[in-house]
Design a protein around this motif. Structure first.
Motif, PDB file in Angstrom:
ATOM      1  N   GLN A 217       0.924  -1.311   0.028  1.00  0.00           N
ATOM      2  CA  GLN A 217       0.165  -0.004   0.141  1.00  0.00           C
ATOM      3  C   GLN A 217       0.847   1.306  -0.073  1.00  0.00           C
ATOM      4  N   THR A 218       0.190   2.391  -0.456  1.00  0.00           N
ATOM      5  CA  THR A 218       0.958   3.634  -0.794  1.00  0.00           C
ATOM      6  C   THR A 218       0.153   4.601  -1.289  1.00  0.00           C
ATOM      7  N   THR A 219       0.608   5.802  -1.166  1.00  0.00           N
ATOM      8  CA  THR A 219      -0.513   7.137  -1.429  1.00  0.00           C
ATOM      9  C   THR A 219       0.553   7.777  -2.078  1.00  0.00           C
ATOM     10  N   ALA A 220       0.111   8.852  -3.049  1.00  0.00           N
ATOM     11  CA  ALA A 220       0.759  10.092  -3.516  1.00  0.00           C
ATOM     12  C   ALA A 220       1.203  11.214  -2.406  1.00  0.00           C
ATOM     13  N   VAL A 221       2.225  11.809  -2.688  1.00  0.00           N
ATOM     14  CA  VAL A 221       2.745  12.387  -1.490  1.00  0.00           C
ATOM     15  C   VAL A 221       3.022  13.908  -2.133  1.00  0.00           C
ATOM     16  N   ASN A 222       2.556  14.937  -1.594  1.00  0.00           N
ATOM     17  CA  ASN A 222       2.650  16.315  -2.047  1.00  0.00           C
ATOM     18  C   ASN A 222       3.705  17.038  -0.759  1.00  0.00           C
ATOM     19  N   ALA A 223       4.698  17.514  -1.134  1.00  0.00           N
ATOM     20  CA  ALA A 223       5.654  18.160  -0.362  1.00  0.00           C
ATOM     21  C   ALA A 223       6.317  19.478  -0.941  1.00  0.00           C
ATOM     22  N   SER A 224       6.590  20.374   0.183  1.00  0.00           N
ATOM     23  CA  SER A 224       7.253  21.950   0.010  1.00  0.00           C
ATOM     24  C   SER A 224       8.657  21.668  -0.035  1.00  0.00           C
ATOM     25  N   LYS A 225       9.049  22.771  -0.991  1.00  0.00           N
ATOM     26  CA  LYS A 225      10.491  22.567  -1.122  1.00  0.00           C
ATOM     27  C   LYS A 225      11.259  22.690   0.089  1.00  0.00           C
ATOM     28  N   GLY A 226      12.417  22.158   0.339  1.00  0.00           N
ATOM     29  CA  GLY A 226      12.946  22.080   1.577  1.00  0.00           C
ATOM     30  C   GLY A 226      12.458  21.310   2.946  1.00  0.00           C
ATOM     31  N   ASP A 227      11.522  20.592   2.625  1.00  0.00           N
ATOM     32  CA  ASP A 227      10.729  19.826   3.581  1.00  0.00           C
ATOM     33  C   ASP A 227      11.305  18.236   3.626  1.00  0.00           C
ATOM     34  N   ASP A 228      11.588  17.756   4.825  1.00  0.00           N
ATOM     35  CA  ASP A 228      11.725  16.125   4.814  1.00  0.00           C
ATOM     36  C   ASP A 228      10.480  15.471   4.509  1.00  0.00           C
ATOM     37  N   THR A 229      10.340  14.578   3.438  1.00  0.00           N
ATOM     38  CA  THR A 229       9.005  13.858   3.065  1.00  0.00           C
ATOM     39  C   THR A 229       9.243  12.543   3.225  1.00  0.00           C
ATOM     40  N   GLU A 230       8.135  11.896   3.871  1.00  0.00           N
ATOM     41  CA  GLU A 230       8.160  10.508   3.929  1.00  0.00           C
ATOM     42  C   GLU A 230       7.541   9.686   2.503  1.00  0.00           C
ATOM     43  N   LEU A 231       8.226   8.625   2.089  1.00  0.00           N
ATOM     44  CA  LEU A 231       7.508   7.957   0.931  1.00  0.00           C
ATOM     45  C   LEU A 231       6.958   6.727   1.547  1.00  0.00           C
ATOM     46  N   PRO A 232       5.642   6.552   1.624  1.00  0.00           N
ATOM     47  CA  PRO A 232       4.946   5.515   2.269  1.00  0.00           C
ATOM     48  C   PRO A 232       4.999   4.308   1.519  1.00  0.00           C
ATOM     49  N   CYS A 233       5.321   2.990   2.135  1.00  0.00           N
ATOM     50  CA  CYS A 233       5.237   1.716   1.510  1.00  0.00           C
ATOM     51  C   CYS A 233       5.135   0.782   2.775  1.00  0.00           C
ATOM     52  N   SER A 234       3.939  -0.143   2.621  1.00  0.00           N
ATOM     53  CA  SER A 234       3.642  -1.105   3.826  1.00  0.00           C
ATOM     54  C   SER A 234       2.864  -2.017   3.334  1.00  0.00           C
ATOM     55  N   LEU A 235       2.461  -3.223   4.117  1.00  0.00           N
ATOM     56  CA  LEU A 235       1.671  -4.048   4.020  1.00  0.00           C
ATOM     57  C   LEU A 235       0.729  -3.796   5.132  1.00  0.00           C
ATOM     58  N   PRO A 236      -0.690  -4.146   4.911  1.00  0.00           N
ATOM     59  CA  PRO A 236      -1.671  -3.707   5.703  1.00  0.00           C
ATOM     60  C   PRO A 236      -1.551  -4.942   7.235  1.00  0.00           C
ATOM     61  N   GLN A 237      -0.875  -6.125   6.911  1.00  0.00           N
ATOM     62  CA  GLN A 237      -0.785  -6.994   7.906  1.00  0.00           C
ATOM     63  C   GLN A 237       0.311  -8.082   7.823  1.00  0.00           C
ATOM     64  N   SER A 238       0.678  -8.718   8.799  1.00  0.00           N
ATOM     65  CA  SER A 238       1.777  -9.596   8.585  1.00  0.00           C
ATOM     66  C   SER A 238       1.263 -10.676   7.502  1.00  0.00           C
ATOM     67  N   VAL A 239       2.110 -11.151   6.823  1.00  0.00           N
ATOM     68  CA  VAL A 239       1.731 -12.352   5.731  1.00  0.00           C
ATOM     69  C   VAL A 239       2.443 -13.711   5.972  1.00  0.00           C
ATOM     70  N   SER A 240       1.924 -14.714   5.182  1.00  0.00           N
ATOM     71  CA  SER A 240       2.616 -16.133   5.548  1.00  0.00           C
ATOM     72  C   SER A 240       3.869 -16.042   5.109  1.00  0.00           C
ATOM     73  N   GLN A 241       4.048 -15.395   3.945  1.00  0.00           N
ATOM     74  CA  GLN A 241       5.668 -15.646   3.436  1.00  0.00           C
ATOM     75  C   GLN A 241       6.612 -14.747   3.994  1.00  0.00           C
ATOM     76  N   ARG A 242       7.656 -15.186   4.164  1.00  0.00           N
ATOM     77  CA  ARG A 242       8.662 -14.488   4.793  1.00  0.00           C
ATOM     78  C   ARG A 242       9.577 -13.448   3.870  1.00  0.00           C
ATOM     79  N   VAL A 243       9.526 -12.219   4.326  1.00  0.00           N
ATOM     80  CA  VAL A 243      10.061 -11.258   3.434  1.00  0.00           C
ATOM     81  C   VAL A 243      11.607 -11.602   3.417  1.00  0.00           C
ATOM     82  N   VAL A 244      12.238 -11.330   2.364  1.00  0.00           N
ATOM     83  CA  VAL A 244      13.652 -11.856   2.161  1.00  0.00           C
ATOM     84  C   VAL A 244      14.548 -10.645   1.655  1.00  0.00           C
TER      85      VAL A 244
END
Length: 446
Positions: A217-244
């Motif tokens: 999951q992610t969302t579009a990001v709007n930021a102003s010049k000079g700001d520190d901006t977070e780029l979102p990327c996540s899973l809604p919950q833990s999954v059965s497969q292992r992240v490698v």
């Protein structure tokens, strides 16, 4: 000589050996079929061939069909469960693992908390009744929470009977699935396969399997010049497969160094990177959140960023987010706060330690300390009360109880003797008495 008597000579046998062989073979086949049919009919009529299909954790009850005062011997797959002496009621456990949880009431055997290893044949020796128990388990491989485009197996396993057909009903409307196998394969699952799958066994037993399909999951990001901006990327919950593994990528920023996801035995899942000049990231252990922070964004940073996460089995998911950088309004100074990012303290509290958030561990520790303090206070108060009670008992024991002599002082005679020994005073002459108390006589003059 009897005319009905048939004499079989060696020559007759030699000439008709082939015909006799076919004749006896037909007779044997017919006899075997009749015997099998008779046994099957007898078995059904007597109720001795009963099959139970039960879920894992259910209970099954079986009757021996004899008088409760009779001896009863129960066996499981040839191993003794227990033997009951009818007259005395004495029970002797057998070697089967069923004996440790089974119970008997009269001629009824009850087996609770069924497991897959409890599937098999149960036999009561006295009545000759046979029961077959099939324990059914339903589950998903590799787990109930799956990634989009991954493969899955739905199991409805009947222990000891893998060939029996089952009916699968698929979500969301309970539509019948085309395959009637106990194990079905789902290729490249999507949200259409998510939901509750139902397994029907013999139209009597119903088992539910919940399947969840998730993606990044992610969302579009709007930021102003000079700001520190977070780029979102996540899973809604833990999954059965292992992240490698995994990474961030931006084709329009070839000189920017992004960290890589790494999963090691010692540190678990974490970001690995050395260049923090442009990109900042969490150094702790990760679970479902793969956000990174872009420092002091400029117009040149405007564009598309791709987050990729890799899982066991060769499955990988990617999601794109768009960053739009705008000019800062006049009169507003640059801010170092991460847009949409919680403060550093809150971020550290949400880190996972041994599978739980840090704030949960802190709450558990504080609660434990409060509980220990409460126990100590209670102990001190009880000890103080005991000392007070002991002191009161000591003071009471120091008082001398009153005796009969204290209640009744029998020394009156001695006092009277003492007074008797003293000399009585002489009487006062009349003329020396108090004139106020004298009465007037004949010689009285004023």
């Amino acid at each position: 000589m009897n005319k009905n008597k048939i004499v079989i000579t060696p020559g007759f046998l030699k000439r008709n050996s082939f015909s006799l062989t076919i004749f006896f073979r037909k007779r044997n086949k017919m006899a075997i079929c009749k015997i099998l049919f008779f046994l099957l009919a007898l078995c059904v009529w007597c109720g001795k061939c009963e099959v139970f299909y039960k879920r894992v954790g259910d209970e099954v009850s079986m009757k021996c069909g004899v008088d409760s005062n009779s001896d009863i011997d129960w066996k499981f797959n040839g191993e003794s469960i227990f033997s009951i002496t009818g007259k005395s009621g004495t029970r002797r456990k057998g070697s089967s693992h069923i004996a440790f949880k089974a119970s008997a009431s009269g001629d009824t055997l009850k087996v609770p908390r069924l497991e897959t290893r409890d599937s098999g044949n149960y036999f009561c020796k006295q009545s000759g009744k046979h029961y077959t128990v099939r324990v059914v388990s339903a589950f998903v491989k590799p787990g109930p929470v799956l990634l989009q485009s991954s493969n899955a197996e739905l199991h409805c396993d009947i222990t000891g009977d893998p060939n029996t057909e089952v009916q699968w009903l698929r979500p969301p409307n309970g539509e019948e699935y085309k395959e009637k196998k106990q194990v079905i394969q789902l290729k490249s699952v999507t949200s259409k396969e998510a939901g509750q799958w139902t397994c029907l066994v013999k139209k009597d037993l119903k088992l539910i399997v919940a399947l969840t399909v998730v993606g990044l999951q992610t969302t579009a990001v709007n930021a102003s010049k000079g700001d520190d901006t977070e780029l979102p990327c996540s899973l809604p919950q833990s999954v059965s497969q292992r992240v490698v593994g995994g990474r961030w990528k931006a084709d329009h920023l070839p000189k920017v160094s992004f960290p890589n996801l790494t999963n090691t035995a010692g540190e678990g899942l974490h970001w690995h990177g050395n260049d923090l000049s442009k990109v900042n990231f969490t150094t702790g252990q990760l679970s479902t959140n793969f956000d990174v922070t872009l420092k002091k964004v400029q117009s040149s940073d405007d564009g598309t960023f791709v987050c990729t996460v890799e899982f066991d089995g060769g499955v990988s998911l990617s999601v794109e987010t768009t960053l739009r950088v705008v000019d800062k309004p006049s009169g507003v100074k640059g801010s170092n706060n991460r847009k949409g990012k919680p403060p550093a303290v809150m971020e550290s509290l949400t880190k996972e330690v041994y599978g739980l958030k840090l704030w949960i561990w802190i709450a558990v520790g504080a609660s434990s300390v409060a509980l220990i303090v409460l126990i100590v206070v209670i102990g001190v108060v009880q000890r103080r009360n005991k000392r007070m009670k002991k002191r009161v008992r000591t003071l009471r024991s120091m008082r001398q109880p009153l005796t009969d002599k204290d209640y009744c002082q029998c020394d009156r005679a001695e006092k009277e003797v003492e007074f008797g020994e003293q000399a009585r005073p002489l009487p006062v002459p009349r003329q020396h008495r108090n004139p106020r108390t004298r009465t007037a006589g004949p010689n009285h003059t004023n």
